[in-house]
Design a protein around this motif. Sequence first.
Motif, short mmCIF file in Angstrom:
data_model
loop_
_atom_site.label_atom_id
_atom_site.label_comp_id
_atom_site.label_asym_id
_atom_site.label_seq_id
_atom_site.Cartn_x
_atom_site.Cartn_y
_atom_site.Cartn_z
N GLN A 65 24.06 -7.46 5.33
CA GLN A 65 23.63 -6.10 4.18
C GLN A 65 23.86 -4.52 5.20
N LYS A 66 24.45 -3.95 4.05
CA LYS A 66 24.89 -2.41 4.27
C LYS A 66 23.61 -1.42 4.43
N ASP A 67 23.04 -1.38 5.45
CA ASP A 67 21.58 -0.47 4.77
C ASP A 67 21.85 0.44 4.01
N THR A 68 22.04 1.23 2.52
CA THR A 68 22.12 2.53 2.41
C THR A 68 20.89 2.77 1.73
N SER A 69 19.86 2.02 1.70
CA SER A 69 18.67 2.70 0.88
C SER A 69 17.97 3.44 0.95
N GLY A 70 17.76 4.72 1.73
CA GLY A 70 18.00 6.12 1.94
C GLY A 70 16.20 6.01 1.60
N PRO A 71 15.06 7.16 1.65
CA PRO A 71 13.78 7.40 1.38
C PRO A 71 13.59 6.10 0.68
N PRO A 72 12.64 5.65 0.71
CA PRO A 72 11.50 4.59 -0.69
C PRO A 72 10.81 5.01 -1.73
N VAL A 73 11.34 4.29 -3.22
CA VAL A 73 10.24 5.48 -3.48
C VAL A 73 8.94 4.56 -3.85
N ILE A 74 7.91 5.95 -3.81
CA ILE A 74 6.49 5.65 -3.45
C ILE A 74 5.95 6.19 -4.93
N VAL A 75 5.45 4.52 -5.42
CA VAL A 75 4.59 4.46 -6.59
C VAL A 75 2.89 4.81 -6.31
N THR A 76 2.16 5.30 -7.07
CA THR A 76 1.24 5.30 -6.79
C THR A 76 0.09 3.89 -8.35
N ILE A 77 -0.48 3.66 -7.61
CA ILE A 77 -0.73 2.14 -8.01
C ILE A 77 -2.95 2.24 -8.59
N SER A 78 -3.46 2.32 -9.09
CA SER A 78 -4.99 2.20 -9.14
C SER A 78 -5.53 1.42 -10.24
N GLY A 79 -6.56 1.35 -10.69
CA GLY A 79 -7.32 0.25 -11.54
C GLY A 79 -8.86 0.32 -11.36
N THR A 80 -10.14 -0.08 -11.98
CA THR A 80 -11.10 -0.03 -12.09
C THR A 80 -11.71 -1.12 -12.58
N ALA A 81 -12.31 -1.47 -11.26
CA ALA A 81 -13.66 -2.87 -11.23
C ALA A 81 -15.45 -3.46 -12.59
N VAL A 82 -14.94 -3.52 -12.92
CA VAL A 82 -16.00 -4.02 -13.33
C VAL A 82 -17.20 -4.81 -13.43
N ALA A 83 -18.39 -5.13 -12.80
CA ALA A 83 -19.57 -6.06 -12.99
C ALA A 83 -19.42 -6.61 -14.45
N ILE A 84 -19.81 -7.88 -14.35
CA ILE A 84 -19.70 -8.33 -16.07
C ILE A 84 -21.16 -9.06 -16.14
N THR A 85 -21.91 -9.56 -16.61
CA THR A 85 -23.26 -8.73 -17.07
C THR A 85 -23.50 -10.34 -17.80
N GLU A 86 -24.17 -11.68 -17.05
CA GLU A 86 -24.72 -13.07 -17.31
C GLU A 86 -25.11 -12.49 -18.59
N VAL A 87 -25.01 -12.97 -20.09
CA VAL A 87 -25.85 -13.74 -21.21
C VAL A 87 -26.51 -14.41 -21.52
N LEU A 88 -27.73 -15.16 -20.84
CA LEU A 88 -28.69 -16.45 -20.71
C LEU A 88 -28.71 -16.57 -22.35
N PRO A 89 -28.97 -18.07 -22.83
CA PRO A 89 -28.87 -18.81 -24.63
C PRO A 89 -30.19 -18.01 -24.92
N THR A 90 -30.84 -17.98 -25.67
CA THR A 90 -32.17 -17.18 -25.79
C THR A 90 -32.76 -19.34 -26.27
#
Length: 206
Positions: A65-90
């Motif tokens: 392969q011939k290296d013609t990549s140049g500078p890399p493309v940088i992408v910022t990725i983000s996400g949010t994690a939430v806690a799951i509350t377990e509901v017990l049967p009544t």
Amino acid sequence: TNPGQDLVQWMAQVTPSFFSLPQCAGLLNPSQSISLPLMFKPAATGSHSTSLSITANTVRGGMDQKDTSGPPVIVTISGTAVAITEVLPTQPNLTKSAAKPQPKKSSGTVSLESELVVFPDTAIGETSVSKVKIKNRSGSDQAVEILPLPSSSPFRTVHSVLEVKNQCYCTVPVQFRPMDKGDNNICLTFMWEGNMVRATLKGKGV
């Protein structure tokens, strides 16, 4: 998207985080476009972010392969994690006791098809590519981390984390670009669930 007139090999890498790439490399024909899937598997609540780096090299016949990549493309990725509350049967059913599902235990392991990967003799400054095949017979899907190689090494991987489905294979491309003549070798380490397996990479610069 490949806007050029040549076949290119693209490579994507995320910094170690809760994000991973099921596919970290591939080929693009001229004018071809693809969508790159991302996985988010947080181990802690809150906001998380990382950087995705994408490069592309023009393929010039066979494995060279011939290296013609140049500078890399940088992408910022983000996400949010939430806690799951377990509901017990009544009104639980006390007259009939159901068996509690047990986690599926591993019946096998993650292994390499070969622990020795030999590259063809490669001219100084040129790049050759060989592949490491990972086999997953652990009984469940596995996230396999590839430990980074030293920056001074002529060997380079384009993956940091990859998912290997249960009872499936995954092929990992590794690049060899010697800057000096002579033999080169190094160990490439894969980790999953606290376990390790290593492959020895060998190549000669000419």
